[in-house]
Enzyme design. Structure first.
Site, PDB file in Angstrom:
ATOM      1  N   ASP A  11       0.871  -1.178   0.000  1.00 54.99           N
ATOM      2  CA  ASP A  11       0.000   0.000   0.000  1.00 54.99           C
ATOM      3  C   ASP A  11       0.907   1.227   0.000  1.00 54.99           C
ATOM      4  OD1 ASP A  11      -2.112   1.703   0.095  1.00 54.99           O
ATOM      5  OD2 ASP A  11      -2.926   0.984   1.993  1.00 54.99           O
ATOM      6  N   ASP A 105      -2.739   2.290  -6.150  1.00 56.82           N
ATOM      7  CA  ASP A 105      -1.655   2.304  -5.168  1.00 56.82           C
ATOM      8  C   ASP A 105      -1.656   1.110  -4.233  1.00 56.82           C
ATOM      9  OD1 ASP A 105      -4.019   3.072  -3.943  1.00 56.82           O
ATOM     10  OD2 ASP A 105      -3.039   4.396  -2.516  1.00 56.82           O
ATOM     11  N   GLU A 106      -2.361   0.053  -4.577  1.00 50.78           N
ATOM     12  CA  GLU A 106      -2.512  -1.059  -3.631  1.00 50.78           C
ATOM     13  C   GLU A 106      -2.628  -2.367  -4.401  1.00 50.78           C
ATOM     14  OE1 GLU A 106      -5.517  -2.269   0.062  1.00 50.78           O
ATOM     15  OE2 GLU A 106      -5.975  -0.552  -1.241  1.00 50.78           O
TER      16      GLU A 106
END
Length: 487
Positions: A11, A105-106
């Site tokens: 993350d 983003d993860e």
């Protein structure tokens, strides 16, 4: 559940805000808030400096401004974020064929499937080197969680934030989860948590002690049974490489309610075009067009139309959305509009292109000419100039020069918009690798100033094309506890 912590969850830390700080030297170490800047905008991401003031994601922007009046408020630059995300996902793809992106983003990574880790020591090693590679390539930091299941890997990365790493040893799940709030578990949202609270359950330990039968009675067989297993740390969900999108959609919230029916239709058509752009970028087509209208009183209406087959033709989507709008009463004003496409497919039926041409021919229009209201042929800037009242120029400036977006000046070079108003735009001239730059102000129609594309955050990133076969030197200090963070 696995006997080894070979599921990794990455993350990125405050992704949008961190990317903006990396791109803008003058903002490093300062509170930054990214999101919609209008009176009805919401926070997309807040930097850790802004979070100290109580600002967080999904908060109304007006409330954020009250909490942190001196923060930098920026409009998102999704082109930059997608570019950085592509770099990160490419690194993850080198670790395993099973990478499950959850957002820009993860992502989850199955290290066992990539033969890059088979025990706690090798998992920690690859986690350290992944974080180092991400920083070297993007200039940003990410937090890593390692565990024997997806649920616990995500919990580990949350506990490692910011810019850290945590490994949860298999066999310690029950003790770790017991004191945590029920919202920690996947599938427990605000409504479910409130329902459980009224039944006297606020921690994961409460769920475990309640028993499966009680949770099934409260939440139903599927949900109750799943939560009971997760309360004991059991989660056998696999890492899925392909998460098939179910829909593509775009929407806009307007600072001032729209009352003009022609303007509403124009905005619907503009949204339809944006939706098709995203559809084509994903190399998909869709069969069902969906229109979303939120009225002045917050009531939300949705209408849908299913076509004969999938399409990615903007004319077809525009016309379907316009037909749907005819069935919606916009009296009183519209605060939000959205257009989406569902029923996605990997191909386009040729007859749908003929469908749009046929409808234009039936209207007596030659090929290539679209039947659109006169107002729809105007640019957004043109409509802003035509809008009555003193806000027209301000709306034009905000649309042409969004705060935080990139510009280039013939004399001063690359910079970014600090703000605009009263016919002026203020620009700070600096680049990702430069020192904090100088600020200058120009007329909004200055011919020497123009919008520009974002610059890469790292000009010459190191070559990781052979990674992880030839791993770079890892930073030291993993520790026997399986936790690591920067000093």
């Amino acid at each position: 559940m696995r006997a080894a912590p070979t599921i990794l969850h990455l993350d990125m830390d405050a992704f949008y805000a961190s990317a903006e700080q990396a791109a803008k030297p003058s903002l490093r170490g300062k509170p930054v808030v990214v999101g919609g800047l209008g009176p009805r905008g919401v926070v997309a991401t807040a930097s850790y400096e802004a979070r100290r003031f109580g600002v967080h994601s999904a908060m109304p922007m007006a409330q954020a401004r009250r909490l942190a009046p001196n923060a930098a408020y920026l409009v998102p630059r999704f082109a930059l974020y997608r570019s950085v995300s592509d770099q990160v996902m490419e690194l993850l793809g080198r670790l395993s064929p099973l990478v499950e992106p959850l957002s820009l983003d993860e992502a989850f990574v199955d290290l066992e499937a990539g033969s890059t880790a088979d025990d706690a020591a090798s998992a920690l090693k690859i986690g350290r080197q992944l974080r180092e590679a991400i920083e070297a390539v993007t200039g940003l930091s990410g937090s890593v969680g390692l565990a024997g299941s997806k649920m616990l890997a995500k919990i580990a990365s949350e506990e490692a934030k910011p810019d850290g790493m945590r490994l949860i040893e298999p066999g310690t799940e029950r003790e770790l989860l017991a004191p945590m709030p029920v919202r920690t578990l996947p599938g427990v949202g605000p409504a479910t948590a409130d329902h459980l609270r009224r039944a006297g359950m606020t921690t994961v330990n409460d769920l475990a002690e309640a028993g499966e039968a009680e949770l099934v009675r409260l939440l139903g067989k599927a949900h109750g049974g799943s939560l009971h297993r997760m309360a004991f740390g059991y989660d056998d969900r696999p890492v899925v490489a392909e998460r098939d999108a179910k829909s593509v959609s775009v929407e806009d919230t307007f600072d001032i309610d729209l009352h003009d029916r022609v303007r509403v239709r124009t905005e619907v058509e503009r949204l339809a075009d944006r939706c098709v752009q995203r559809l084509r970028a994903a190399e998909r087509s869709g069969r069902t067009v969906v229109l979303k209208v939120r009225r002045y009183d917050f009531s939300t209406l949705t209408r849908s139309e299913t076509l004969r087959g999938p399409t990615d033709d903007p004319a077809v989507v525009r016309e379907a959305a316009a037909r749907l709008l005819e069935s919606v009463d916009t009296t009183g004003g519209v605060r939000l509009l959205g257009v989406g496409v569902t029923g996605l497919a990997d191909f386009t039926q040729e007859d749908l292109f003929a469908q749009a041409a046929g409808e234009r021919a039936a209207a007596g229009l030659p090929d290539g000419v679209e039947e659109r209201p006169e107002a729809a042929t105007e640019s957004r800037e043109g409509r802003a100039r035509a809008e009555p009242g003193p806000e027209g120029a301000e709306q034009l400036a905000a649309r042409r020069w969004p705060a935080g977006h990139d510009v280039r000046h013939d004399t001063h070079g690359h910079g970014w918009v600090q703000g605009s108003g009263v016919g002026r735009v203020t620009v700070r001239f600096e680049e990702p690798g430069s020192a904090p730059g100088r600020v200058r102000t120009f007329r909004i129609d200055d011919p020497a100033l123009r919008p520009a594309d974002p610059l890469p955050l790292v000009r010459e990133p190191p070559d990781y094309s052979s990674w992880p076969a030839s791993l770079p030197k890892s930073r030291s200090g993993a520790g026997a506890s399986g936790t690591e963070s920067r000093p």
